[in-house]
Motif scaffolding. Structure first.
Motif, PDB file in Angstrom:
ATOM      1  N   ALA A   1       7.944 -48.266  18.748  1.00  0.00           N
ATOM      2  CA  ALA A   1       8.019 -46.765  17.902  1.00  0.00           C
ATOM      3  C   ALA A   1       6.772 -46.742  17.460  1.00  0.00           C
ATOM      4  CB  ALA A   1       8.971 -47.207  16.838  1.00  0.00           C
ATOM      5  N   PRO A   2       5.984 -45.726  18.115  1.00  0.00           N
ATOM      6  CA  PRO A   2       4.549 -45.488  17.834  1.00  0.00           C
ATOM      7  C   PRO A   2       4.466 -44.686  16.631  1.00  0.00           C
ATOM      8  CG  PRO A   2       5.273 -44.229  19.804  1.00  0.00           C
ATOM      9  CD  PRO A   2       6.287 -45.038  19.415  1.00  0.00           C
ATOM     10  N   ALA A   3       3.536 -44.911  15.798  1.00  0.00           N
ATOM     11  CA  ALA A   3       3.164 -44.151  14.521  1.00  0.00           C
ATOM     12  C   ALA A   3       2.920 -42.698  15.050  1.00  0.00           C
ATOM     13  CB  ALA A   3       2.186 -44.728  13.630  1.00  0.00           C
ATOM     14  N   VAL A   4       3.239 -41.742  13.924  1.00  0.00           N
ATOM     15  CA  VAL A   4       2.671 -40.513  14.383  1.00  0.00           C
ATOM     16  C   VAL A   4       1.855 -39.967  13.129  1.00  0.00           C
ATOM     17  CG1 VAL A   4       3.747 -37.920  14.285  1.00  0.00           C
ATOM     18  CG2 VAL A   4       5.062 -39.911  15.420  1.00  0.00           C
ATOM     19  N   LEU A   5       0.937 -39.456  13.440  1.00  0.00           N
ATOM     20  CA  LEU A   5      -0.407 -38.825  12.666  1.00  0.00           C
ATOM     21  C   LEU A   5      -0.212 -37.387  12.677  1.00  0.00           C
ATOM     22  CD1 LEU A   5      -2.455 -39.384  10.736  1.00  0.00           C
ATOM     23  CD2 LEU A   5      -4.139 -39.110  12.752  1.00  0.00           C
ATOM     24  N   SER A   6       0.089 -36.689  11.474  1.00  0.00           N
ATOM     25  CA  SER A   6       0.099 -35.255  11.520  1.00  0.00           C
ATOM     26  C   SER A   6      -1.188 -34.825  10.688  1.00  0.00           C
ATOM     27  CB  SER A   6       1.398 -34.928  10.796  1.00  0.00           C
ATOM     28  OG  SER A   6       1.646 -35.260   9.753  1.00  0.00           O
ATOM     29  N   LEU A   7      -1.572 -33.718  10.959  1.00  0.00           N
ATOM     30  CA  LEU A   7      -2.866 -33.232  10.468  1.00  0.00           C
ATOM     31  C   LEU A   7      -2.441 -31.680   9.959  1.00  0.00           C
ATOM     32  CD1 LEU A   7      -5.821 -33.947  12.902  1.00  0.00           C
ATOM     33  CD2 LEU A   7      -5.260 -35.082  10.829  1.00  0.00           C
ATOM     34  N   SER A   8      -3.078 -31.134   9.088  1.00  0.00           N
ATOM     35  CA  SER A   8      -2.623 -29.732   8.432  1.00  0.00           C
ATOM     36  C   SER A   8      -3.141 -28.809   9.306  1.00  0.00           C
ATOM     37  CB  SER A   8      -3.288 -29.833   7.009  1.00  0.00           C
ATOM     38  OG  SER A   8      -2.686 -30.575   6.047  1.00  0.00           O
ATOM     39  N   GLU A   9      -2.858 -27.655   9.228  1.00  0.00           N
ATOM     40  CA  GLU A   9      -3.295 -26.649  10.326  1.00  0.00           C
ATOM     41  C   GLU A   9      -4.845 -26.598   9.855  1.00  0.00           C
ATOM     42  OE1 GLU A   9      -2.437 -22.003  11.245  1.00  0.00           O
ATOM     43  OE2 GLU A   9      -0.889 -23.085  10.438  1.00  0.00           O
ATOM     44  N   GLY A  10      -5.494 -26.361  10.999  1.00  0.00           N
ATOM     45  CA  GLY A  10      -7.098 -26.202  10.742  1.00  0.00           C
ATOM     46  C   GLY A  10      -7.827 -27.430  10.838  1.00  0.00           C
ATOM     47  N   GLU A  11      -7.135 -28.453  10.403  1.00  0.00           N
ATOM     48  CA  GLU A  11      -8.109 -29.894  10.174  1.00  0.00           C
ATOM     49  C   GLU A  11      -8.230 -30.346  11.594  1.00  0.00           C
ATOM     50  OE1 GLU A  11      -6.504 -31.939   6.179  1.00  0.00           O
ATOM     51  OE2 GLU A  11      -5.553 -32.419   7.766  1.00  0.00           O
TER      52      GLU A  11
END
Length: 100
Positions: free
Chosen positions: A45-55
């Motif tokens: 279950a790989p971790a998911v990294l989310s960035l805000s738009e434009g980062e």
């Protein structure tokens, strides 16, 4: 007497060959089955990294129990984000300030 010693020596050679063969078979089986030590739960279950738009990520550094990202925001500011690699949780965030 010499014949007995030869038979004992031949027995040791055959036993060694059998152990070597069994060891190689076990090694091949372990490599083929993909057995690995350590964190097997993060693979399933790989971790998911989310960035805000434009980062965008400028730099990534891996520590013994965390990941540090240098993230540039759309307005040019930079942040250091400390992430747990197993869960993907944000452990902390620091603004990067450069001297003028």
């Amino acid at each position: 007497m010499g014949e007995t010693a030869t038979r004992i020596l031949l027995g040791f050679v055959i036993a060694g060959a059998v152990l070597l063969t069994v060891g190689l078979i076990v090694l091949i089986w372990l490599l083929a089955s993909g057995v690995q030590g350590g964190r097997t739960d993060s693979v399933s279950a790989p971790a998911v990294l989310s960035l805000s738009e434009g980062e965008r990520i400028v730099t990534i550094a891996r520590g013994p129990d965390d990941i540090v990202l240098l993230v540039q925001q759309p307005d040019g500011r930079q942040l250091l984000r400390r992430i747990d690699p197993d869960r993907g949780d944000l452990l902390g965030e620091l603004p990067v300030v450069t001297a003028p």
